[in-house]
Motif scaffolding. Structure first.
Motif, PDB file in Angstrom:
ATOM      1  N   ILE A  86       0.848  -1.199   0.000  1.00 32.76           N
ATOM      2  CA  ILE A  86       0.000   0.000   0.000  1.00 32.76           C
ATOM      3  C   ILE A  86       0.880   1.245   0.000  1.00 32.76           C
ATOM      4  O   ILE A  86       2.085   1.170   0.229  1.00 32.76           O
ATOM      5  N   ASP A  87       0.253   2.377  -0.254  1.00 30.67           N
ATOM      6  CA  ASP A  87       0.914   3.667  -0.100  1.00 30.67           C
ATOM      7  C   ASP A  87       1.030   3.909   1.404  1.00 30.67           C
ATOM      8  O   ASP A  87       0.041   4.176   2.067  1.00 30.67           O
ATOM      9  N   TRP A  88       2.250   3.806   1.937  1.00 28.31           N
ATOM     10  CA  TRP A  88       2.431   3.847   3.382  1.00 28.31           C
ATOM     11  C   TRP A  88       2.017   5.190   3.976  1.00 28.31           C
ATOM     12  O   TRP A  88       1.625   5.264   5.134  1.00 28.31           O
ATOM     13  N   SER A  89       2.078   6.250   3.193  1.00 31.76           N
ATOM     14  CA  SER A  89       1.667   7.557   3.718  1.00 31.76           C
ATOM     15  C   SER A  89       0.156   7.627   3.910  1.00 31.76           C
ATOM     16  O   SER A  89      -0.354   8.513   4.596  1.00 31.76           O
ATOM     17  N   ALA A  90      -0.582   6.665   3.304  1.00 31.10           N
ATOM     18  CA  ALA A  90      -2.044   6.622   3.435  1.00 31.10           C
ATOM     19  C   ALA A  90      -2.486   5.377   4.207  1.00 31.10           C
ATOM     20  O   ALA A  90      -3.617   4.916   4.055  1.00 31.10           O
ATOM     21  N   LYS A  91      -1.608   4.871   5.069  1.00 32.00           N
ATOM     22  CA  LYS A  91      -1.866   3.594   5.732  1.00 32.00           C
ATOM     23  C   LYS A  91      -3.116   3.592   6.608  1.00 32.00           C
ATOM     24  O   LYS A  91      -3.853   2.604   6.645  1.00 32.00           O
ATOM     25  N   GLU A  92      -3.376   4.692   7.321  1.00 30.49           N
ATOM     26  CA  GLU A  92      -4.557   4.729   8.190  1.00 30.49           C
ATOM     27  C   GLU A  92      -5.839   4.701   7.372  1.00 30.49           C
ATOM     28  O   GLU A  92      -6.809   4.044   7.760  1.00 30.49           O
ATOM     29  N   ALA A  93      -5.845   5.382   6.234  1.00 30.88           N
ATOM     30  CA  ALA A  93      -7.018   5.356   5.353  1.00 30.88           C
ATOM     31  C   ALA A  93      -7.225   3.964   4.777  1.00 30.88           C
ATOM     32  O   ALA A  93      -8.358   3.479   4.669  1.00 30.88           O
ATOM     33  N   GLU A  94      -6.138   3.292   4.410  1.00 30.22           N
ATOM     34  CA  GLU A  94      -6.223   1.924   3.873  1.00 30.22           C
ATOM     35  C   GLU A  94      -6.802   0.981   4.923  1.00 30.22           C
ATOM     36  O   GLU A  94      -7.613   0.108   4.608  1.00 30.22           O
ATOM     37  N   LEU A  95      -6.396   1.156   6.175  1.00 32.02           N
ATOM     38  CA  LEU A  95      -6.867   0.288   7.252  1.00 32.02           C
ATOM     39  C   LEU A  95      -8.332   0.550   7.570  1.00 32.02           C
ATOM     40  O   LEU A  95      -9.153  -0.379   7.608  1.00 32.02           O
ATOM     41  N   ILE A 109       4.548   2.841  17.273  1.00 27.01           N
ATOM     42  CA  ILE A 109       3.430   3.190  18.145  1.00 27.01           C
ATOM     43  C   ILE A 109       3.619   4.629  18.616  1.00 27.01           C
ATOM     44  O   ILE A 109       4.619   4.952  19.265  1.00 27.01           O
ATOM     45  N   THR A 110       2.685   5.498  18.278  1.00 27.07           N
ATOM     46  CA  THR A 110       2.724   6.889  18.740  1.00 27.07           C
ATOM     47  C   THR A 110       1.368   7.253  19.340  1.00 27.07           C
ATOM     48  O   THR A 110       0.351   6.621  19.023  1.00 27.07           O
ATOM     49  N   GLU A 111       1.361   8.260  20.175  1.00 19.72           N
ATOM     50  CA  GLU A 111       0.110   8.707  20.785  1.00 19.72           C
ATOM     51  C   GLU A 111      -0.857   9.216  19.726  1.00 19.72           C
ATOM     52  O   GLU A 111      -2.070   9.005  19.822  1.00 19.72           O
ATOM     53  N   GLU A 112      -0.335   9.872  18.706  1.00 20.55           N
ATOM     54  CA  GLU A 112      -1.188  10.393  17.637  1.00 20.55           C
ATOM     55  C   GLU A 112      -1.847   9.251  16.874  1.00 20.55           C
ATOM     56  O   GLU A 112      -3.046   9.275  16.577  1.00 20.55           O
ATOM     57  N   ARG A 113      -1.085   8.218  16.555  1.00 21.25           N
ATOM     58  CA  ARG A 113      -1.635   7.081  15.820  1.00 21.25           C
ATOM     59  C   ARG A 113      -2.625   6.287  16.660  1.00 21.25           C
ATOM     60  O   ARG A 113      -3.553   5.682  16.117  1.00 21.25           O
ATOM     61  N   LYS A 114      -2.440   6.275  17.970  1.00 23.61           N
ATOM     62  CA  LYS A 114      -3.358   5.545  18.848  1.00 23.61           C
ATOM     63  C   LYS A 114      -4.779   6.091  18.770  1.00 23.61           C
ATOM     64  O   LYS A 114      -5.730   5.396  19.129  1.00 23.61           O
ATOM     65  N   LYS A 115      -4.929   7.319  18.314  1.00 27.45           N
ATOM     66  CA  LYS A 115      -6.266   7.902  18.187  1.00 27.45           C
ATOM     67  C   LYS A 115      -7.069   7.209  17.087  1.00 27.45           C
ATOM     68  O   LYS A 115      -8.298   7.172  17.136  1.00 27.45           O
ATOM     69  N   VAL A 229      -4.313  -2.524  14.076  1.00 23.92           N
ATOM     70  CA  VAL A 229      -5.602  -2.989  13.550  1.00 23.92           C
ATOM     71  C   VAL A 229      -6.617  -1.858  13.731  1.00 23.92           C
ATOM     72  O   VAL A 229      -6.323  -0.851  14.377  1.00 23.92           O
ATOM     73  N   ARG A 230      -7.809  -2.052  13.169  1.00 24.42           N
ATOM     74  CA  ARG A 230      -8.871  -1.052  13.369  1.00 24.42           C
ATOM     75  C   ARG A 230      -9.252  -0.991  14.847  1.00 24.42           C
ATOM     76  O   ARG A 230      -9.248  -2.008  15.540  1.00 24.42           O
ATOM     77  N   LYS A 231      -9.621   0.192  15.311  1.00 30.57           N
ATOM     78  CA  LYS A 231      -9.923   0.400  16.725  1.00 30.57           C
ATOM     79  C   LYS A 231     -11.036  -0.515  17.214  1.00 30.57           C
ATOM     80  O   LYS A 231     -11.015  -0.974  18.352  1.00 30.57           O
ATOM     81  N   ASP A 232     -12.029  -0.783  16.357  1.00 32.98           N
ATOM     82  CA  ASP A 232     -13.171  -1.601  16.787  1.00 32.98           C
ATOM     83  C   ASP A 232     -12.952  -3.100  16.566  1.00 32.98           C
ATOM     84  O   ASP A 232     -13.797  -3.908  16.916  1.00 32.98           O
ATOM     85  N   ASP A 233     -11.806  -3.472  16.013  1.00 37.12           N
ATOM     86  CA  ASP A 233     -11.534  -4.885  15.739  1.00 37.12           C
ATOM     87  C   ASP A 233     -10.789  -5.496  16.924  1.00 37.12           C
ATOM     88  O   ASP A 233      -9.676  -6.015  16.802  1.00 37.12           O
ATOM     89  N   THR A 234     -11.434  -5.461  18.086  1.00 35.43           N
ATOM     90  CA  THR A 234     -10.773  -5.850  19.337  1.00 35.43           C
ATOM     91  C   THR A 234     -10.482  -7.353  19.413  1.00 35.43           C
ATOM     92  O   THR A 234      -9.482  -7.760  20.007  1.00 35.43           O
ATOM     93  N   GLU A 235     -11.351  -8.152  18.803  1.00 38.11           N
ATOM     94  CA  GLU A 235     -11.137  -9.606  18.861  1.00 38.11           C
ATOM     95  C   GLU A 235      -9.875  -9.992  18.101  1.00 38.11           C
ATOM     96  O   GLU A 235      -9.053 -10.775  18.586  1.00 38.11           O
ATOM     97  N   LEU A 236      -9.700  -9.413  16.898  1.00 38.28           N
ATOM     98  CA  LEU A 236      -8.504  -9.701  16.108  1.00 38.28           C
ATOM     99  C   LEU A 236      -7.259  -9.202  16.840  1.00 38.28           C
ATOM    100  O   LEU A 236      -6.228  -9.876  16.862  1.00 38.28           O
ATOM    101  N   LEU A 237      -7.352  -8.028  17.442  1.00 39.98           N
ATOM    102  CA  LEU A 237      -6.222  -7.466  18.181  1.00 39.98           C
ATOM    103  C   LEU A 237      -5.788  -8.415  19.302  1.00 39.98           C
ATOM    104  O   LEU A 237      -4.593  -8.701  19.466  1.00 39.98           O
ATOM    105  N   THR A 238      -6.761  -8.926  20.053  1.00 39.25           N
ATOM    106  CA  THR A 238      -6.454  -9.840  21.153  1.00 39.25           C
ATOM    107  C   THR A 238      -5.779 -11.108  20.646  1.00 39.25           C
ATOM    108  O   THR A 238      -4.802 -11.590  21.235  1.00 39.25           O
TER     109      THR A 238
END
Length: 267
Positions: A86-95, A109-115, A229-238
């Motif tokens: 993917i275009d890494w500069s657009a990674k959050e949009a891709e996710l 891991i950054t505080e800004e990205r954690k949002k 992972v996406r913020k709401d994808d908690t099961e996959l994250l776990t």
């Protein structure tokens, strides 16, 4: 129709009505909740020009440390894994648009990205190092004053530089590139005075071209890598977090690290 027959018919109708109502209510009362959808595969988004974390070999196949880590985790979870550049500069949009399910490619891991991104526990420590030409007079961050510095667009290198605003303000220019390889090529041709890059990537290249480049002792801070992972994808994250922790505990992650870095640098 006599009175007795009429009463019997009315009684039967009432009984049927009551029965019908009971039958209608029963499925609603006992309806089972829909079974959760179990993921059988995940799509991993990555920058395919980010060695040794993820890149293409001479056969144009995707290889790298994070590729091997993701494959091992997927095997433990019993799911298929697909790698999507993917275009890494657009990674959050891709996710968040669900074009990929996971960001796994030296993601800081950054505080800004954690949002906007859910992160696993850190699995590796990293620094944003400064690379200069072997013959360059630059010896420290202070020597970058009046110089042209390069970094990958949308990378944590840019974030780390901006955090040290007093240093960045002294640059002649901060140029960003689509990938680190292009930035290092410009450094090699003299169009840049220095490149700020993830240590795992920078040292990989410097080791291959030690006669051309060197790494300064100064750097732009320490950071941790995690899987996003996406913020709401908690099961996959776990599940991914559990797989990673298992890989750390049984030495599998360390073995993969040793294959790529010559040492167990797992956090």
């Amino acid at each position: 129709m006599n009175k007795l027959t009429a009463v019997a018919m009315v009684s039967a109708a009432v009984a049927l009505a009551a029965c019908g109502k009971g039958e209608e209510a029963k499925p609603q009362e006992q309806a089972a909740a829909p079974a959760p959808v179990v993921a059988t595969s995940i799509v991993v988004g990555l920058d395919d020009n980010f060695p040794p974390m993820g890149f293409r070999d001479e056969k144009n196949e995707l290889v790298g440390f994070d590729i091997d880590m993701a494959r091992e985790a997927a095997k433990r979870l019993g799911i298929e894994v697909e790698f999507k550049p993917i275009d890494w500069s657009a990674k959050e949009a891709e996710l968040n648009s669900k074009r990929v399910d996971v960001l796994w490619n030296g993601l800081t891991i950054t505080e800004e990205r954690k949002k906007n991104i859910g992160f696993t526990d850190p699995y590796m420590e990293n620094h944003q190092i400064i690379i200069v030409a072997a013959a360059s007079p630059i010896q420290s961050k202070a020597d970058l004053a009046g110089k042209t510095v390069g970094a990958q667009e949308g990378s944590s290198a840019v974030d780390a530089i901006k955090k040290e605003a007093d240093v960045a303000a002294g640059f002649k220019d901060l140029k960003t590139f689509g990938d680190n390889i292009t930035a290092l090529m410009d450094l090699g041709t003299g169009r840049l005075d220095a490149v700020v890059v993830d240590e795992v990537v920078g040292r990989y290249y410097v080791a291959k071209r030690a006669d051309e480049f060197r790494v300064l002792e100064d750097h732009f801070g320490t950071e941790d890598y995690g899987v996003g992972v996406r913020k709401d994808d908690t099961e996959l994250l776990t599940k991914i977090n559990d797989a990673l922790n298992g890989m750390k505990q049984d030495g599998s992650a360390g073995k993969i690290a040793t294959q790529w870095f010559g040492a167990d640098i797992i956090k």
